[in-house]
Motif scaffolding. Structure first.
Motif, PDB file in Angstrom:
ATOM      1  N   PHE A  30     -51.133-104.251  -6.173  1.00 53.47           N
ATOM      2  CA  PHE A  30     -50.024-104.831  -5.421  1.00 53.47           C
ATOM      3  C   PHE A  30     -49.879-106.314  -5.741  1.00 53.47           C
ATOM      4  CE2 PHE A  30     -48.251-107.281  -2.012  1.00 53.47           C
ATOM      5  CZ  PHE A  30     -47.075-106.613  -1.748  1.00 53.47           C
ATOM      6  N   ARG A  31     -51.001-107.028  -5.652  1.00 56.10           N
ATOM      7  CA  ARG A  31     -50.976-108.465  -5.924  1.00 56.10           C
ATOM      8  C   ARG A  31     -50.518-108.756  -7.350  1.00 56.10           C
ATOM      9  NH1 ARG A  31     -55.272-113.080  -4.987  1.00 56.10           N
ATOM     10  NH2 ARG A  31     -54.496-114.591  -6.475  1.00 56.10           N
ATOM     11  N   GLU A  32     -51.055-107.998  -8.295  1.00 58.70           N
ATOM     12  CA  GLU A  32     -50.732-108.221  -9.703  1.00 58.70           C
ATOM     13  C   GLU A  32     -49.227-108.066  -9.958  1.00 58.70           C
ATOM     14  OE1 GLU A  32     -51.688-105.848 -13.751  1.00 58.70           O
ATOM     15  OE2 GLU A  32     -53.308-105.810 -12.267  1.00 58.70           O
ATOM     16  N   THR A  33     -48.663-107.004  -9.414  1.00 56.24           N
ATOM     17  CA  THR A  33     -47.237-106.731  -9.621  1.00 56.24           C
ATOM     18  C   THR A  33     -46.374-107.794  -8.949  1.00 56.24           C
ATOM     19  OG1 THR A  33     -47.767-104.373  -9.662  1.00 56.24           O
ATOM     20  CG2 THR A  33     -45.454-104.954  -9.356  1.00 56.24           C
ATOM     21  N   PHE A  34     -46.711-108.132  -7.715  1.00 55.50           N
ATOM     22  CA  PHE A  34     -45.976-109.144  -6.951  1.00 55.50           C
ATOM     23  C   PHE A  34     -46.057-110.488  -7.686  1.00 55.50           C
ATOM     24  CE2 PHE A  34     -45.915-111.323  -2.459  1.00 55.50           C
ATOM     25  CZ  PHE A  34     -44.645-111.811  -2.695  1.00 55.50           C
ATOM     26  N   PHE A  35     -47.270-110.878  -8.067  1.00 59.48           N
ATOM     27  CA  PHE A  35     -47.447-112.178  -8.713  1.00 59.48           C
ATOM     28  C   PHE A  35     -46.692-112.230 -10.042  1.00 59.48           C
ATOM     29  CE2 PHE A  35     -49.600-115.563 -11.081  1.00 59.48           C
ATOM     30  CZ  PHE A  35     -49.481-116.590 -10.157  1.00 59.48           C
ATOM     31  N   ASN A  36     -46.754-111.153 -10.823  1.00 59.43           N
ATOM     32  CA  ASN A  36     -46.048-111.143 -12.111  1.00 59.43           C
ATOM     33  C   ASN A  36     -44.543-111.297 -11.934  1.00 59.43           C
ATOM     34  OD1 ASN A  36     -48.437-110.934 -13.495  1.00 59.43           O
ATOM     35  ND2 ASN A  36     -48.300-108.734 -13.846  1.00 59.43           N
ATOM     36  N   ARG A  37     -43.998-110.711 -10.881  1.00 61.87           N
ATOM     37  CA  ARG A  37     -42.562-110.918 -10.607  1.00 61.87           C
ATOM     38  C   ARG A  37     -42.294-112.385 -10.279  1.00 61.87           C
ATOM     39  NH1 ARG A  37     -39.979-107.329  -6.079  1.00 61.87           N
ATOM     40  NH2 ARG A  37     -38.104-108.380  -6.814  1.00 61.87           N
ATOM     41  N   LEU A  38     -43.190-112.992  -9.493  1.00 60.31           N
ATOM     42  CA  LEU A  38     -42.996-114.405  -9.123  1.00 60.31           C
ATOM     43  C   LEU A  38     -43.102-115.319 -10.337  1.00 60.31           C
ATOM     44  CD1 LEU A  38     -44.928-114.468  -5.732  1.00 60.31           C
ATOM     45  CD2 LEU A  38     -42.440-114.588  -6.056  1.00 60.31           C
ATOM     46  N   VAL A  39     -43.964-114.971 -11.295  1.00 63.19           N
ATOM     47  CA  VAL A  39     -44.071-115.760 -12.533  1.00 63.19           C
ATOM     48  C   VAL A  39     -42.704-115.792 -13.227  1.00 63.19           C
ATOM     49  CG1 VAL A  39     -45.086-115.847 -14.851  1.00 63.19           C
ATOM     50  CG2 VAL A  39     -46.544-115.343 -12.877  1.00 63.19           C
ATOM     51  N   LEU A  40     -42.076-114.624 -13.346  1.00 59.66           N
ATOM     52  CA  LEU A  40     -40.770-114.562 -14.012  1.00 59.66           C
ATOM     53  C   LEU A  40     -39.732-115.375 -13.242  1.00 59.66           C
ATOM     54  CD1 LEU A  40     -40.648-110.752 -14.974  1.00 59.66           C
ATOM     55  CD2 LEU A  40     -41.335-112.680 -16.407  1.00 59.66           C
ATOM     56  N   THR A  41     -39.718-115.225 -11.918  1.00 63.13           N
ATOM     57  CA  THR A  41     -38.739-115.955 -11.104  1.00 63.13           C
ATOM     58  C   THR A  41     -38.988-117.457 -11.180  1.00 63.13           C
ATOM     59  OG1 THR A  41     -38.611-114.039  -9.625  1.00 63.13           O
ATOM     60  CG2 THR A  41     -37.680-116.095  -8.803  1.00 63.13           C
ATOM     61  N   ALA A  42     -40.245-117.865 -11.115  1.00 62.40           N
ATOM     62  CA  ALA A  42     -40.576-119.295 -11.174  1.00 62.40           C
ATOM     63  C   ALA A  42     -40.129-119.884 -12.512  1.00 62.40           C
ATOM     64  CB  ALA A  42     -42.073-119.508 -10.962  1.00 62.40           C
ATOM     65  N   HIS A  43     -40.385-119.181 -13.590  1.00 64.94           N
ATOM     66  CA  HIS A  43     -39.972-119.701 -14.895  1.00 64.94           C
ATOM     67  C   HIS A  43     -38.448-119.802 -14.998  1.00 64.94           C
ATOM     68  CE1 HIS A  43     -44.108-118.559 -16.832  1.00 64.94           C
ATOM     69  NE2 HIS A  43     -44.156-119.646 -16.089  1.00 64.94           N
ATOM     70  N   HIS A  44     -37.781-118.865 -14.352  1.00 71.11           N
ATOM     71  CA  HIS A  44     -36.312-118.878 -14.341  1.00 71.11           C
ATOM     72  C   HIS A  44     -35.766-120.105 -13.593  1.00 71.11           C
ATOM     73  CE1 HIS A  44     -32.342-117.168 -14.539  1.00 71.11           C
ATOM     74  NE2 HIS A  44     -32.216-117.147 -13.236  1.00 71.11           N
ATOM     75  N   MET A  45     -36.532-120.640 -12.648  1.00 74.75           N
ATOM     76  CA  MET A  45     -36.087-121.789 -11.843  1.00 74.75           C
ATOM     77  C   MET A  45     -36.192-123.118 -12.586  1.00 74.75           C
ATOM     78  SD  MET A  45     -34.987-120.589  -9.156  1.00 74.75           S
ATOM     79  CE  MET A  45     -34.900-118.824  -9.326  1.00 74.75           C
ATOM     80  N   VAL A  46     -36.931-123.133 -13.705  1.00 73.87           N
ATOM     81  CA  VAL A  46     -37.118-124.393 -14.430  1.00 73.87           C
ATOM     82  C   VAL A  46     -35.756-124.903 -14.903  1.00 73.87           C
ATOM     83  CG1 VAL A  46     -38.170-125.484 -16.456  1.00 73.87           C
ATOM     84  CG2 VAL A  46     -39.486-123.821 -15.109  1.00 73.87           C
ATOM     85  N   ASN A  47     -35.473-126.160 -14.556  1.00 70.53           N
ATOM     86  CA  ASN A  47     -34.170-126.759 -14.899  1.00 70.53           C
ATOM     87  C   ASN A  47     -34.335-128.176 -15.456  1.00 70.53           C
ATOM     88  OD1 ASN A  47     -34.786-128.330 -12.671  1.00 70.53           O
ATOM     89  ND2 ASN A  47     -33.452-127.190 -11.287  1.00 70.53           N
ATOM     90  N   ASP A  48     -35.572-128.592 -15.704  1.00 70.45           N
ATOM     91  CA  ASP A  48     -35.830-129.951 -16.189  1.00 70.45           C
ATOM     92  C   ASP A  48     -36.965-129.886 -17.204  1.00 70.45           C
ATOM     93  OD1 ASP A  48     -36.570-132.560 -16.639  1.00 70.45           O
ATOM     94  OD2 ASP A  48     -36.512-133.156 -14.534  1.00 70.45           O
ATOM     95  N   TYR A  49     -36.596-129.939 -18.485  1.00 69.79           N
ATOM     96  CA  TYR A  49     -37.596-129.816 -19.544  1.00 69.79           C
ATOM     97  C   TYR A  49     -38.028-131.170 -20.083  1.00 69.79           C
ATOM     98  CZ  TYR A  49     -36.328-124.944 -19.412  1.00 69.79           C
ATOM     99  OH  TYR A  49     -36.101-123.659 -18.997  1.00 69.79           O
ATOM    100  N   ASP A  50     -37.450-132.259 -19.553  1.00 70.74           N
ATOM    101  CA  ASP A  50     -37.697-133.584 -20.105  1.00 70.74           C
ATOM    102  C   ASP A  50     -38.878-134.293 -19.480  1.00 70.74           C
ATOM    103  OD1 ASP A  50     -35.498-133.220 -21.705  1.00 70.74           O
ATOM    104  OD2 ASP A  50     -34.138-134.039 -20.191  1.00 70.74           O
ATOM    105  N   SER A  51     -38.801-134.446 -18.131  1.00 70.77           N
ATOM    106  CA  SER A  51     -39.764-135.334 -17.483  1.00 70.77           C
ATOM    107  C   SER A  51     -41.163-134.749 -17.541  1.00 70.77           C
ATOM    108  CB  SER A  51     -39.354-135.601 -16.035  1.00 70.77           C
ATOM    109  OG  SER A  51     -38.828-134.456 -15.438  1.00 70.77           O
ATOM    110  N   GLU A  52     -42.078-135.560 -17.966  1.00 68.85           N
ATOM    111  CA  GLU A  52     -43.499-135.207 -17.940  1.00 68.85           C
ATOM    112  C   GLU A  52     -44.106-135.867 -16.728  1.00 68.85           C
ATOM    113  OE1 GLU A  52     -45.609-133.276 -19.766  1.00 68.85           O
ATOM    114  OE2 GLU A  52     -43.817-132.475 -20.717  1.00 68.85           O
ATOM    115  N   GLU A  53     -44.745-135.099 -15.877  1.00 71.09           N
ATOM    116  CA  GLU A  53     -45.344-135.668 -14.657  1.00 71.09           C
ATOM    117  C   GLU A  53     -46.847-135.708 -14.831  1.00 71.09           C
ATOM    118  OE1 GLU A  53     -43.708-136.127 -11.456  1.00 71.09           O
ATOM    119  OE2 GLU A  53     -41.731-135.749 -12.264  1.00 71.09           O
TER     120      GLU A  53
END
Ligand code: HEM
Length: 127
Positions: free
Chosen positions: A104-127
């Motif tokens: 359950f955790r593995e499947t849920f987390f893997n979906r969140l990985v995809l969604t989180a990567h989809h949210m990336v909107n700033d490839y410039d700033s290095e923090e």
């Protein structure tokens, strides 16, 4: 056995505890805290609604807020690859805290990985 809806598998109480454990970490994270409101009460309430429907439960987020349009709702915030990674680390630790494990955790987390990567909107700033 009978296939379970992920929302029924995790249950409302554990999902609520997960979101609370997650935002406790977000509010203490040096890269995440600055882009979130100081008071995360409303943010956590919306996230509980969102994840309820993300996991196949009732569509209570959309009933109150309309279509999630998640990427658009994140546009005001600079979401770097580092911040996506930090978000996922906070979530993984929160999953540990509430005792999610196994398939359950593995499947849920893997979906969140995809969604989180989809949210990336700033490839410039290095923090
Ligand atoms: C809202 C950051 C990923 C779901 C927000 C807000 C920020 C944020 C700053 C606004 C909080 C507020 O004003 O209340 C991030 C960052 C992410 C990320 C840095 C890293 C990738 C995700 C993911 C999901 C998600 C993966 C879903 C699985 C939401 C939801 C809201 C939200 C449902 C509330 C939207 C609304 O106002 O109705 N996020 N987020 N976020 N985020 Fe994220």
């Amino acid at each position: 056995g009978k296939p379970l809806i992920p929302y029924d598998e995790i249950g409302a109480e554990t999902l609520s505890n997960l979101v609370d454990a997650f935002y406790a970490r977000v509010s203490a994270h040096p890269q995440l805290a600055p882009i979130f409101p100081d008071d995360l009460t409303e943010t956590a309430r919306k996230q509980k609604q969102f994840l309820t429907q993300y996991l196949g439960g009732p569509n209570i987020y959309s009933a109150e807020h309309g279509h999630p349009r998640l990427k658009a709702r994140h546009h005001p915030f600079p979401i770097t690859p580092d911040r996506a990674q930090a978000w996922l680390e906070c979530m993984s630790e929160a999953m540990d805290e509430v005792g999610l494990s196994g398939k359950f955790r593995e499947t849920f987390f893997n979906r969140l990985v995809l969604t989180a990567h989809h949210m990336v909107n700033d490839y410039d700033s290095e923090e």
